[in-house]
Scaffold this active site. Structure first.
Site, PDB file in Angstrom:
ATOM      1  CG  ASP A 181      10.173 -12.284  23.075  1.00 27.14           C
ATOM      2  OD1 ASP A 181       9.392 -11.701  24.101  1.00 27.14           O
ATOM      3  OD2 ASP A 181      11.721 -11.841  23.263  1.00 27.14           O
ATOM      4  CG  ASP A 224       7.058  -8.706  26.039  1.00 21.11           C
ATOM      5  OD1 ASP A 224       7.090  -8.176  26.952  1.00 21.11           O
ATOM      6  OD2 ASP A 224       8.004  -9.246  25.322  1.00 21.11           O
ATOM      7  CG  ASP A 278      12.235  -4.439  26.428  1.00 19.26           C
ATOM      8  OD1 ASP A 278      11.827  -3.668  25.471  1.00 19.26           O
ATOM      9  OD2 ASP A 278      12.663  -4.149  26.729  1.00 19.26           O
TER      10      ASP A 278
END
Length: 352
Positions: A129, A8, A10
Site C-alpha cells: 500500500d 505486506d 499492515d
C-alpha cells in the site's frame, strides 16, 4: 519456475490505524475483500505466499512483543481457517532510521529467494500500500500491485493486465496509442486538435482507463485524416487490450449533461455497427468539424468490432458532443468490467 507474492501486512491485509501500530485487538480490522480474494488466489493460482512486514519498535517498551504476537497469530489463524497459509513469514523489527539491510525497501529479508534459480522473480509480485512497497518491488526486480481493491488485485493475477499498444503510420498520419483498460484515468493526449484532445480525455477519465494518444497528422491539409486514423488506431488498441474477452460484461449507458441527454449503448460482440442519431448545426466546435463526429465513431466501431448505438438531444452543441464522449466512456467502463468468478465468454455461441 516458482512464482512468489510478497505481501505486506499492515495496510494491505489489515487496516493500519492512525498511530501505525497494531498493538491491540481493538485496532484490528481486515482490509475489505482480502480474505475472499486470498482464498481465490490460494485455490486457483500457483503463487507461493510470503508475508514481508516492517514492524517499528517490535520488542520495545512502546510496542512490546507480548502485545504484538497475539494479534499477529490471530491474523494468521483467521486466514488459515479459510484455507490461506503463508509459505513464509518475514518480519523486520527495526526503526525507520536504522535503515537495516533487512528493512523494506531494502531486500535483505528476501535475498534467499532472489538468489534461488528455482524462482521466477521477474514474474513475481509485491502487493502493498506504500511507495516503499513499490520501491521494494523495483529493488527485488519483480512487479508491483498497489492495494486499492483486492478484487482488482486478484483479477490482475488471475486474468492478466489488459494493456495494449498500437502504432499506425501512413503518409498522412503517425499515431502511437497505449491503452490500459484497468487503469485510473491517467491521460497523455496530443493530436494537434485541442477540442479533439479534450474529447478523447473524457474516454480515459470517465472510462477509468489509462490512455496515451500521440498523433501527428497532415493538419495543413485538413483535420480529416487525423481524426479518422486516431479512431481506427484507438479501436484496434481497445480490441487488442480486451484479449479473448472472457469474463467481460460485454454490454454497456446514458447520461444527462445540462440541457442534453446522451445515450451510448455498445456491444463487444465482434460485429461492428453504428446507429447515429445526433444532429449538429455548427460547422465546427473548436478546431473539430462536426461532420467528423459520425466519422470518428464509425471508424472506432469498425476497428474495435463493436456495435455502437448513439443518440443525443439538446440545444448546446458543445454539451451534446461532450455528453456523447462521456457516455461512451461510461459504457466502455461497464462493458469491459471483468468477473473472474464467472470467467467465461458472455455468449451462447462460444465465440466473440
Amino acid at each position: 519456475m516458482k512464482r512468489l507474492l510478497f505481501i505486506d501486512r499492515d495496510g494491505t491485509i489489515i487496516e493500519e490505524p492512525a498511530d501505525e501500530q497494531i498493538d491491540s485487538f481493538e485496532k484490528l480490522k481486515f482490509v475489505e475483500g482480502v480474505i475472499r480474494n486470498l482464498v481465490f488466489i490460494r485455490q486457483r493460482l500457483d503463487f507461493e505466499l510470503v508475508m514481508v512486514s516492517n514492524q517499528d519498535g517490535l520488542g520495545t517498551d512502546s510496542f512490546p512483543e507480548e502485545t504484538f504476537w497475539p494479534v499477529h497469530h490471530f491474523i494468521l489463524q483467521t486466514l488459515k481457517g479459510e484455507g490461506v497459509e503463508f509459505d513464509d513469514i518475514l518480519i523486520d523489527p527495526h526503526f525507520p532510521e536504522d535503515n537495516a539491510p533487512t528493512r523494506k525497501p531494502n531486500t535483505g529479508l528476501v535475498e534467499k529467494y532472489m538468489k534461488d534459480p528455482e524462482y521466477d522473480i521477474a514474474n513475481s509480485y509485491v502487493i502493498g500500500d506504500r511507495d516503499t512497497d513499490r520501491q521494494f518491488a523495483e529493488n527485488i526486480g519483480c512487479k508491483f500491485l498497489q492495494i486499492g481493491s483486492w478484487d482488482k488485485v486478484a483479477e490482475t493475477l488471475f486474468a492478466g493486465e489488459r494493456y495494449a499498444e498500437v502504432r499506425r503510420t501512413t503518409k498522412e498520419t503517425d499515431i502511437d496509442i497505449k491503452v490500459c483498460l484497468d487503469g485510473t484515468g491517467k491521460c497523455d493526449i496530443s493530436t494537434g486538435l485541442g477540442f479533439f484532445d479534450h474529447m478523447l480525455e473524457q474516454i480515459g477519465k470517465h472510462g477509468m482507463m489509462d490512455l496515451t494518444i500521440h498523433t501527428k497528422g497532415d493538419l495543413e491539409v485538413d483535420e480529416h485524416h487525423t481524426i479518422e486514423d486516431t479512431a481506427i488506431a484507438l479501436g484496434e488498441c481497445i480490441l487488442k487490450a480486451l484479449g479473448d474477452k472472457r469474463g467481460i460484461e460485454r454490454y454497456g449507458y446514458c447520461l444527462p449533461m445540462d440541457d442534453c441527454l446522451c445515450s451510448v449503448a455498445l456491444d463487444f460482440g465482434g460485429r461492428p455497427w453504428l446507429v447515429w442519431d445526433a444532429d449538429f448545426h455548427r460547422e465546427k466546435i473548436g478546431e473539430m468539424p462536426t461532420e467528423m463526429f459520425l466519422h470518428f465513431f464509425k471508424s472506432l466501431s469498425d476497428a474495435a468490432k463493436m456495435n455502437l448505438n448513439i443518440k443525443a438531444e439538446g440545444e448546446n452543441e458543445h454539451h451534446k458532443i461532450e455528453g456523447i464522449f462521456k457516455a461512451l466512456a461510461r459504457s466502455l467502463k461497464m462493458a469491459v468490467r471483468r468477473d473472474i468468478y464467472h470467467y467465461e465468454l458472455p455468449s451462447t455461441k462460444g465465440l466473440l
